[in-house]
Design a protein around this motif. Structure first.
Motif, PDB file in Angstrom:
ATOM      1  N   VAL A 296       0.835  -1.204   0.000  1.00 57.69           N
ATOM      2  CA  VAL A 296       0.000   0.000   0.000  1.00 57.69           C
ATOM      3  C   VAL A 296       0.868   1.252   0.000  1.00 57.69           C
ATOM      4  O   VAL A 296       0.590   2.225  -0.714  1.00 57.69           O
ATOM      5  N   THR A 297       1.940   1.235   0.785  1.00 56.42           N
ATOM      6  CA  THR A 297       2.823   2.404   0.880  1.00 56.42           C
ATOM      7  C   THR A 297       3.522   2.672  -0.443  1.00 56.42           C
ATOM      8  O   THR A 297       3.564   3.820  -0.913  1.00 56.42           O
TER       9      THR A 297
ATOM     10  N   VAL B 187      -6.360   4.465  -3.921  1.00 56.53           N
ATOM     11  CA  VAL B 187      -7.197   5.344  -3.113  1.00 56.53           C
ATOM     12  C   VAL B 187      -6.396   5.974  -1.975  1.00 56.53           C
ATOM     13  O   VAL B 187      -6.613   7.141  -1.621  1.00 56.53           O
ATOM     14  N   VAL B 188      -5.444   5.258  -1.416  1.00 63.59           N
ATOM     15  CA  VAL B 188      -4.583   5.857  -0.383  1.00 63.59           C
ATOM     16  C   VAL B 188      -3.675   6.913  -1.011  1.00 63.59           C
ATOM     17  O   VAL B 188      -3.407   7.959  -0.403  1.00 63.59           O
TER      18      VAL B 188
ATOM     19  N   LEU C  59       3.897   9.313   3.626  1.00 60.35           N
ATOM     20  CA  LEU C  59       4.051   7.859   3.655  1.00 60.35           C
ATOM     21  C   LEU C  59       3.731   7.298   5.041  1.00 60.35           C
ATOM     22  O   LEU C  59       3.195   6.190   5.160  1.00 60.35           O
ATOM     23  N   SER C  60       4.065   8.060   6.082  1.00 62.13           N
ATOM     24  CA  SER C  60       3.674   7.646   7.430  1.00 62.13           C
ATOM     25  C   SER C  60       2.159   7.597   7.550  1.00 62.13           C
ATOM     26  O   SER C  60       1.593   6.708   8.196  1.00 62.13           O
ATOM     27  N   ARG C  61       1.512   8.545   6.917  1.00 64.52           N
ATOM     28  CA  ARG C  61       0.042   8.550   6.880  1.00 64.52           C
ATOM     29  C   ARG C  61      -0.485   7.325   6.136  1.00 64.52           C
ATOM     30  O   ARG C  61      -1.473   6.707   6.542  1.00 64.52           O
TER      31      ARG C  61
ATOM     32  N   ILE D 151       8.061   1.383  12.924  1.00 60.64           N
ATOM     33  CA  ILE D 151       8.238   1.760  11.518  1.00 60.64           C
ATOM     34  C   ILE D 151       7.973   3.252  11.320  1.00 60.64           C
ATOM     35  O   ILE D 151       8.756   3.963  10.680  1.00 60.64           O
ATOM     36  N   THR D 152       6.867   3.740  11.882  1.00 58.06           N
ATOM     37  CA  THR D 152       6.521   5.153  11.746  1.00 58.06           C
ATOM     38  C   THR D 152       7.538   6.039  12.444  1.00 58.06           C
ATOM     39  O   THR D 152       7.911   7.102  11.928  1.00 58.06           O
TER      40      THR D 152
END
Length: 319
Positions: free
Chosen positions: A97-98, A173-174, A232-234, A300-301
């Protein structure tokens, strides 16, 4: 200043001292509350995750079922009912997804920022900026249903074998969701570049495109990169959109294989929602796995935010 005026100012400062102390204490409490809340969340994650792992649970004297930390970090199968907790199956879906959202959001976000900063008129900017903010304010569950109802059927025209729940529509969508974050922060960074640099470029015979891409963007690089990391954190922490669009079956997929994006998978945040809404026993192994997943997600974040802070300080231009 006369002696009488000086005495008046000193008297006024003395009278305002209790008010200043109260104001300062209030703001300190607000800052302290933020720090205490953060430390409490981190402490909860670490404490509960420690009860999940065999090594740390034995040190804490916790009884009951536990999982191996090595199997958790290196396993590729996530099956609650068979007690298989390989977090790589969830991490791979989150990475997909990222990566997919980054391919969409980063170039479009920077291009939007360049237009707003360098090309758009004041009237166009006054319309486009609020429109971006509205896009950022749409509930994420709406994005999820948008992906399921509109994006996936459109993708079926191109990829007939694509599943109803798939990583490609979730990534798209992300990516749409985080475009406003990239565009807004990058545009602010570009607007902070002094006009003298632009005028120097024009004086050398450069075109607007040359100035935008060769002078403004490099000068604002630290802010642009920070927008990338924050966006990307979002994307990593997005929950409802991927829960609706990505699927509910945990699989270990290769994020670098384009064909994998046509399949459904289970990102970390969606797995946490699935566990919370499923039939699990409070205090059991499945329940404690929630905190183990949350701790991995937090680490990770945190690493990404530390990298963002380092790059921002390392390449910040002072004007």
């Amino acid at each position: 200043m006369s002696t009488d005026d000086l005495e008046t100012d000193l008297t006024r400062n003395t009278e305002n001292a209790p008010r200043e102390l109260l104001t300062r204490s209030f703001f300190f409490l607000c800052a302290a509350l933020s720090v205490v809340t953060t430390l409490s969340i981190v402490g909860l994650l670490i404490t509960e995750a420690a009860k999940f792992f065999t090594l740390t649970a034995s040190l804490m004297g916790v009884t009951g079922e536990t999982a191996s930390i090595v199997d958790f970090l290196t396993g590729t199968t996530w099956q609650i009912h068979s007690q298989e907790f390989g977090v790589l199956a969830l991490v791979s879906a989150t990475l997909m997804v990222t990566i997919g959202s980054a391919v969409i959001a980063l170039p479009l976000g920077v291009a939007t920022a360049i237009y707003l900063s360098e090309y758009a008129s004041a009237q166009a900017r006054s319309i486009l900026k609020p429109a971006l903010e509205i896009l950022a304010g749409v509930p994420t569950v709406v994005y999820g249903f948008f992906a399921l109802i509109y994006i996936t059927p459109a993708l079926e025209v191109v990829f007939p074998d694509i599943g109803t729940f798939n990583m490609l529509s979730a990534s798209i969508v992300v990516g749409i969701m985080i475009i406003p974050m990239v565009a807004s922060i990058s545009e602010d960074a570009m607007s902070a570049v002094p006009d003298e640099l632009r005028q120097a470029g024009y004086g050398m015979g450069a075109t607007k495109f040359d100035v935008s891409t060769g002078i403004v963007v490099p000068a604002a690089l630290s802010g642009i990169f920070s927008s990338f990391i924050l966006a990307l954190s979002r994307a990593i922490g997005e929950t409802m959109a991927v829960t609706v669009a990505a699927g509910a079956q945990a699989k270990f997929l290769n994020p670098l294989n384009p064909a994998s994006y046509l399949e459904g998978a289970l990102p970390m945040t969606a797995a946490m929602v699935q566990l919370l809404t499923g039939d699990i026993t409070g205090g059991g192994l499945a329940y404690r796995s929630l905190f183990a997943i949350g701790l991995v997600l937090f680490v990770i974040t945190l690493v990404m935010n530390v990298i963002s802070d380092y790059v921002s300080r390392r390449y910040r231009e002072a004007y």
